[in-house]
Design a protein around this motif. Structure first.
Motif, PDB file in Angstrom:
ATOM      1  N   GLY A  27       0.931  -1.087   0.129  1.00  0.00           N
ATOM      2  CA  GLY A  27      -0.033   0.065   0.002  1.00  0.00           C
ATOM      3  C   GLY A  27       0.787   1.298  -0.022  1.00  0.00           C
ATOM      4  O   GLY A  27       0.218   2.076  -0.110  1.00  0.00           O
ATOM      5  N   ARG A  54      -3.491  -8.183   2.158  1.00  0.00           N
ATOM      6  CA  ARG A  54      -3.500  -6.783   1.441  1.00  0.00           C
ATOM      7  C   ARG A  54      -4.694  -5.955   1.625  1.00  0.00           C
ATOM      8  O   ARG A  54      -4.605  -4.637   1.219  1.00  0.00           O
ATOM      9  CB  ARG A  54      -3.202  -7.332  -0.113  1.00  0.00           C
ATOM     10  CG  ARG A  54      -1.699  -7.961  -0.248  1.00  0.00           C
ATOM     11  CD  ARG A  54      -1.570  -8.295  -1.507  1.00  0.00           C
ATOM     12  NE  ARG A  54      -0.171  -9.080  -1.828  1.00  0.00           N
ATOM     13  CZ  ARG A  54       0.150  -9.936  -2.838  1.00  0.00           C
ATOM     14  NH1 ARG A  54      -0.821 -10.173  -3.794  1.00  0.00           N
ATOM     15  NH2 ARG A  54       1.239 -10.430  -2.775  1.00  0.00           N
ATOM     16  N   LEU A 114      -5.276  -1.960   1.090  1.00  0.00           N
ATOM     17  CA  LEU A 114      -5.440  -1.499  -0.239  1.00  0.00           C
ATOM     18  C   LEU A 114      -6.980  -1.754  -0.437  1.00  0.00           C
ATOM     19  O   LEU A 114      -7.596  -2.472   0.294  1.00  0.00           O
ATOM     20  CB  LEU A 114      -4.755  -2.412  -1.096  1.00  0.00           C
ATOM     21  CG  LEU A 114      -3.358  -2.623  -1.235  1.00  0.00           C
ATOM     22  CD1 LEU A 114      -2.949  -3.480  -1.985  1.00  0.00           C
ATOM     23  CD2 LEU A 114      -2.529  -1.248  -1.878  1.00  0.00           C
ATOM     24  N   ALA A 157      -5.884  -2.073  -7.453  1.00  0.00           N
ATOM     25  CA  ALA A 157      -6.149  -1.506  -6.176  1.00  0.00           C
ATOM     26  C   ALA A 157      -6.103  -0.157  -6.088  1.00  0.00           C
ATOM     27  O   ALA A 157      -5.139   0.499  -6.713  1.00  0.00           O
ATOM     28  CB  ALA A 157      -5.019  -2.249  -5.219  1.00  0.00           C
ATOM     29  N   ARG A 174      -5.991   3.381  -3.359  1.00  0.00           N
ATOM     30  CA  ARG A 174      -5.490   3.753  -1.939  1.00  0.00           C
ATOM     31  C   ARG A 174      -6.733   3.491  -0.716  1.00  0.00           C
ATOM     32  O   ARG A 174      -7.759   3.384  -1.117  1.00  0.00           O
ATOM     33  CB  ARG A 174      -5.220   5.182  -1.741  1.00  0.00           C
ATOM     34  CG  ARG A 174      -4.376   5.559  -0.650  1.00  0.00           C
ATOM     35  CD  ARG A 174      -4.050   7.143  -0.779  1.00  0.00           C
ATOM     36  NE  ARG A 174      -5.148   7.915  -0.931  1.00  0.00           N
ATOM     37  CZ  ARG A 174      -5.460   8.674  -2.034  1.00  0.00           C
ATOM     38  NH1 ARG A 174      -4.547   8.526  -3.119  1.00  0.00           N
ATOM     39  NH2 ARG A 174      -6.304   9.422  -2.056  1.00  0.00           N
ATOM     40  N   LYS A 175      -6.214   2.775   0.261  1.00  0.00           N
ATOM     41  CA  LYS A 175      -7.439   2.504   1.163  1.00  0.00           C
ATOM     42  C   LYS A 175      -8.265   3.523   1.670  1.00  0.00           C
ATOM     43  O   LYS A 175      -7.568   4.509   1.666  1.00  0.00           O
ATOM     44  CB  LYS A 175      -6.410   1.829   2.526  1.00  0.00           C
ATOM     45  CG  LYS A 175      -7.398   1.198   3.639  1.00  0.00           C
ATOM     46  CD  LYS A 175      -7.769  -0.169   3.168  1.00  0.00           C
ATOM     47  CE  LYS A 175      -9.047  -0.714   4.069  1.00  0.00           C
ATOM     48  NZ  LYS A 175      -9.596  -1.689   3.179  1.00  0.00           N
TER      49      LYS A 175
END
Ligand code: ARG
Length: 267
Positions: free
Chosen positions: A95, A116, A120, A227, A229-230
């Motif tokens: 991430g 993950r 992510l 993916a 960004r979280k």
């Protein structure tokens, strides 16, 4: 380091707005009319880790491949140009690259895993994979057990490395390679007894290299996801998911698949 960003409500935005982040982070992001946040105006900036043929690799001075073609479809729906950032897989899967603001999205033949998914935000799955074992053509090995006392090449930070750690006999030495190109070369030149990686990339390599052979697949039931960004870019995630499902419905996915794998997907 983790970065947080200020976000302004999409409704208040005309075209693009400059948003200032925190010191030490990428300092600016822009937001499109549809609410997609971008680290660079007018561009879909994509982190990947080269080479991972046929998903992402260089050809005639350009980065191309299945993942890149899918990202081009996403960029098209948002009126953006695709820009590729080549960076280590470790930073992608942890991430860090996304959190640093190096890119908007990671497209790296990356398997969706619970670990993950904590760092992510994954898209819907877009590709199935399993681990596979590749050996020099003159080898008799067909399993991890056959490698006893030998050396097995793994790619750093990947699910193949995890699988080998969990499943190879204790007396197999795992040699860690930074990228797929180094790993496949090590197998082809007999520097190692075997290499483990995803089936798609190993078959692709073996198809054009007579000095290696893929001798086993391990049913790991993996699925790739793109993916973002979280908790960072739900609009972009939506746009990606829409492209995945629309392209699967209208045949574009099969065309892209045929372009990079030479065949329509099974099933
Ligand atoms: N699918 C494997 C994983 O997610 C390997 C991905 C490696 N990708 C790359 N572009 N180097 O761990």
């Amino acid at each position: 380091m983790t970065c947080s960003r200020l976000r302004l409500p999409g409704a208040a935005l005309a075209a693009t707005v400059l948003v200032t982040g925190l010191a030490g982070c990428a300092t600016e992001t822009t937001t499109t009319e549809s609410g997609v946040e971008l680290v660079s105006d007018g561009e879909l900036t994509v982190c990947t880790h080269l080479p991972y043929k046929p998903f992402e690799f260089e050809q005639g001075g350009e980065v191309v491949g299945f993942d890149i073609a899918m990202m081009d479809l996403v960029a098209e729906t948002q009126d953006l140009e695709t820009t590729i950032v080549n960076t280590g897989f470790e930073g992608i899967q942890s991430g860090q690259s996304l959190n640093n603001g190096d890119c908007d999205v990671a497209a790296a033949g990356m398997t969706i895993t619970d670990e993950r998914a904590r760092v992510l935000d994954f898209s819907d799955p877009y590709f199935d994979a399993t681990q596979a074992l590749m050996v020099p053509a003159d080898s008799d090995a067909t399993s991890l057990e056959d490698l006893s006392g030998g050396v097995l090449a793994v790619q750093q930070g990947t699910t193949g490395e995890i699988y080998a750690n969990e499943n190879a006999p204790d007396d197999v030495e795992l040699r860690v390679f930074e990228d797929l190109g180094l790993l496949t070369t090590a197998v082809a030149t007999g520097q190692v007894d075997a290499g483990i990686n995803d089936n798609g990339v190993l078959y692709d390599f073996a198809n054009t290299n007579d000095d290696v052979e893929v001798v086993a697949e391990f049913d790991t039931g993996e699925q790739y996801g793109f993916a973002v960004r979280k908790d960072g870019n739900p609009e972009l995630l939506d746009a990606i998911n829409t492209v995945i499902s629309d392209s699967q419905e209208d045949g574009t996915y099969d065309e892209v698949y045929a372009e990079w794998f030479g065949d329509a997907p099974a099933g």
